[in-house]
Design an enzyme around this catalytic site. Structure first.
Site, PDB file in Angstrom:
ATOM      1  N   TYR A 197       0.852  -1.191   0.000  1.00 36.38           N
ATOM      2  CA  TYR A 197       0.000   0.000   0.000  1.00 36.38           C
ATOM      3  C   TYR A 197       0.886   1.239   0.000  1.00 36.38           C
ATOM      4  O   TYR A 197       1.580   1.528   0.972  1.00 36.38           O
ATOM      5  CB  TYR A 197      -0.918   0.043   1.221  1.00 36.38           C
ATOM      6  N   HIS A 229      -0.789 -11.880   1.593  1.00 35.60           N
ATOM      7  CA  HIS A 229      -1.786 -11.110   0.853  1.00 35.60           C
ATOM      8  C   HIS A 229      -2.326 -11.905  -0.339  1.00 35.60           C
ATOM      9  O   HIS A 229      -3.524 -11.914  -0.597  1.00 35.60           O
ATOM     10  CB  HIS A 229      -1.125  -9.823   0.362  1.00 35.60           C
TER      11      HIS A 229
END
Length: 142
Positions: free
Chosen positions: A56, A123
């Site tokens: 991110y 993830h």
């Protein structure tokens, strides 16, 4: 705020968590001051689980979360993820290679300024690496 137990090791978190992805990536109009205020407001209202990831904002989100929680570290649970990679051109890939898992964890700790990541998870699964190898590398991190 209601709480939940995660796993069997006594990790207790608020029933509501705050996903911080959009504070550093993927959506237009990011505002760091507003993001910090949002995280602080959530913590003040009893949220104890903050979710981020190394990808991110190319790590900027972990830096942001780390700065905000530094003085509240005793009771805030930071969850972060690894597994999605970006090359120099911004193209995404996945990696579950054990060496990458260790490197990603070290980088997340450094960016966030935390000494421990309370919840660290994958993830995206790398189809080219047996999950046993990835999980084995994660087990070594504990």
């Amino acid at each position: 705020m209601r709480t939940r137990m995660l796993g069997q090791n006594g990790l207790e978190v608020s029933a509501l968590g705050l996903g911080c992805m959009g504070m550093s990536d993927f959506y237009a109009g990011r505002d760091e001051t507003e993001s910090i205020a949002t995280i602080e407001r959530a913590l003040d209202r009893g949220v104890t689980l903050l979710d981020t990831a190394d990808m991110y904002g190319d790590g900027a989100n972990e830096e942001l979360v780390g700065r905000v929680v530094r003085n509240r570290r005793e009771w805030v649970v930071v969850a972060t993820k690894f597994g999605i990679t970006r090359d120099a051109d911004g193209n995404r890939g996945v990696s579950g290679r054990p060496d990458y898992v260790r490197q990603a964890c070290d980088a997340s700790l450094q960016r966030s300024g935390l000494d421990v990541i309370a919840l660290y998870y994958q993830h995206r699964v790398d189809p080219d690496v047996p999950i046993k190898e990835t999980v084995g590398a994660m087990a070594e991190l504990v």
